[in-house]
Scaffold this active site. Sequence first.
Site, PDB file in Angstrom:
ATOM      1  N   GLU A 109       2.020   0.272  -4.216  1.00 14.50           N
ATOM      2  CA  GLU A 109       2.113  -1.177  -4.091  1.00 14.50           C
ATOM      3  C   GLU A 109       2.170  -1.669  -5.536  1.00 14.50           C
ATOM      4  O   GLU A 109       1.138  -1.704  -6.220  1.00 14.50           O
ATOM      5  CB  GLU A 109       0.907  -1.757  -3.368  1.00 14.50           C
ATOM      6  CG  GLU A 109       1.004  -3.265  -3.205  1.00 14.50           C
ATOM      7  CD  GLU A 109      -0.244  -3.890  -2.602  1.00 14.50           C
ATOM      8  OE1 GLU A 109      -0.108  -4.857  -1.836  1.00 14.50           O
ATOM      9  OE2 GLU A 109      -1.354  -3.424  -2.911  1.00 14.50           O
ATOM     10  N   ASP A 147      -2.893   1.155  -3.046  1.00 15.55           N
ATOM     11  CA  ASP A 147      -3.128  -0.278  -3.046  1.00 15.55           C
ATOM     12  C   ASP A 147      -3.246  -0.794  -4.482  1.00 15.55           C
ATOM     13  O   ASP A 147      -3.937  -0.190  -5.310  1.00 15.55           O
ATOM     14  CB  ASP A 147      -4.426  -0.568  -2.276  1.00 15.55           C
ATOM     15  CG  ASP A 147      -4.806  -2.025  -2.284  1.00 15.55           C
ATOM     16  OD1 ASP A 147      -4.068  -2.837  -1.703  1.00 15.55           O
ATOM     17  OD2 ASP A 147      -5.851  -2.352  -2.885  1.00 15.55           O
TER      18      ASP A 147
END
Length: 733
Positions: free
Chosen positions: A379, A343
């Site tokens: 990401e 993330d």
Amino acid sequence: MHTWPGSAYPLGATFDGNGTNFAIFSEAAERVELCLFDDDGVETRVEIIEVDAYVWHAYLPQIQPGQRYGYRVHGEYDPAKGTRNNANKLLLDPYAKATAGEIDWDQSLFSYNFGDPDSRNDEDSASHMMLGVVVNPFFDWAGDRLPRIPYAESVIYEAHVKGLTQLHPGIPEEIRGTYSAIAHPLIIEHLQKLGVTAIELMPVHQFVNDSTLQDQGLSNYWGYNTIGFFAPHNHYASGGQLGQQVQEFKAMVRALHTAGIEVILDVVYNHTAEGNHLGPTLSFRGIDNSAYYRLMDDEKQFYMDYTGTGNSLNVGHPHSLQLIMDSLRYWVTEMHVDGFRFDLASTLAREFYDVDKLSTFFELVQQDPVVSQVKLIAEPWDIGPGGYQVGNFPPQWTEWNGKYRDTVRDFWRGEPSTLGEFASRITGSADLYEHSGRRPAASINFVTAHDGFTIADLVSYNEKHNDANGEGNNDGESHNRSYNFGVEGPTDDPAVLILRARQQRNFLATMLLSQGVPMILHGDELGRTQLGNNNTYAQDSEISWVHWDHADGPLIEFTAALARLRKEHPTFRRSRFFDGRPVRRSEGEPLPDIVWLQPDGSAMAPEDWGSGFGRAIGVFLNGEGIGGRDPRGERIIDRHFIVLFNAHDESVDFVLPIEEYSPVWEVVVDTAGVSADSEPRTAGSAVTVESKSLIVLRAHVEPEVEPDHSVAASLAVLVGSTADDLPSARPEV
């Protein structure tokens, strides 16, 4: 209580079959106490005497699995200097492998009194804290092995442990929403039917619910609020036994591996649940604030924040880096996971200020013999300056391709300027990845993800509808690149329903037949809606959960048939980028490995990319130009394919190219359902591609090789639905 000196490594609580070694890092500590709790919550404090290289350690021969514990760290408390040690605050071990209980946001968890941030609060927080749990590391893996599926053959399914299983009528109620439910045969059978090779689980590291959400009757549903990087989230366990979440998680992984499905974890190493300077003192802050967090250079009471959550982990400090790497290795070696999706990964590359792909974190991953061998998905952005880094991660990494998502959405909603970029995206995004030596599989292709609309909502809403989140519809992305076909939300208009169903098939077909790795959002194959909410981070409710009883059966079958088509034909999962050069053929003159086609059947010239056909294009894929060899050393050869895309509001007639490509073609996919069951087409004939649809044609082979019509037949039946067969958006829940 009797103690032995113990060992400074490994960190955390490690049971060896006889007793337990405890080790915790703190350079800021002056004293450290290990706090043990019995079943009645009575605390026994054990002062840790031994310390080596700032690691405090002790071995307790009588401590067994199930023991609950925490720490108290004595030291300087001066927020202006970046030190926040306060022994009145019970602290969770950063290396705890399981947790018990939860925090209740009492004032004692904070280092100040509410309403007076400059004050000091010395209330004892123990009765309001979650505790670490000593776990038994022994588990019968019964010969479990990592599937190690090549990227090019992968199909990823992004899922939430609770959201996927909470409403499944075939799963026993007592295990719905848990790791055991993910391992249930009905879930595994569904994944196998879709051709899924890897399930990517949204955060399962122990996370914390936000007090502001709880006060509104909401919760941190997504889980991007980690407090324990080694512990499986305790509320996803089906039973209440201490440490059960560890055994249950392992059993889930073993079951998925047995079915040939990999497990990828969505991990949040960029920040923790302690928030900014007004957040609670739960773990890292009270152990060694300046080691674990990035502090402002000139005002050390404040935190650098590249994530929008209040703090950023200090990846420039060796012990923070060690924490991340130890955690990653633990989940691979002890929990047998197959990879990670990071993330806001750009934050991990910020050693000082700018994002640096040569940062220490990437160097550590590169040389690590364990972590470097599993799937690493970034990401590739954060909210800081220069944070959007799609295409800029090191060669070993794959990336969520946000440009793919945006371009495919724009193309299908009819934006005429996207044609050239659309061509690049569906062929693997060579412009983003080839320069660093990567292959098409570096691109994780997705149209939807947990953060945003579902595919059903993408074709049903022009605007977000996030009122249930309690933020006045001000949260979430406002520019969704969606199109509702003239009606906002649910409708019974047959014409609108037909177009919406067709558009969902367009998105799924485009994604599953693009070069790269497709990622399906859980429930998209069912036609799942979130009623227009594109930011369900706080919705642990039926808004977010998958409604299996409202499943769009034909869409499931269509998705499964597409996955089979992809699996059967390596043309759609190449390991090399197209280069446009002629390829030697078994018969006939060489043909390029790819040819872009105009509707009249001629090859696209450079000047044609800006022509009036900016929303319709065809592409010839040379099945003999795939490159590479199979495990037996044989050259990989496939049938030729043509894919015709029409994002216009009217139908477009495409002329099939000259005979040297193939004299006869058969339609295997038609998202409009008009041509999928038709007779073979000859070169030079016209194929009508209906508005907002795509057609896939395969070179016809006869007579000595009998073509496999199974997938084509499935796709032909499934897209022949009438409006009466199509579900309207399900009613409000």
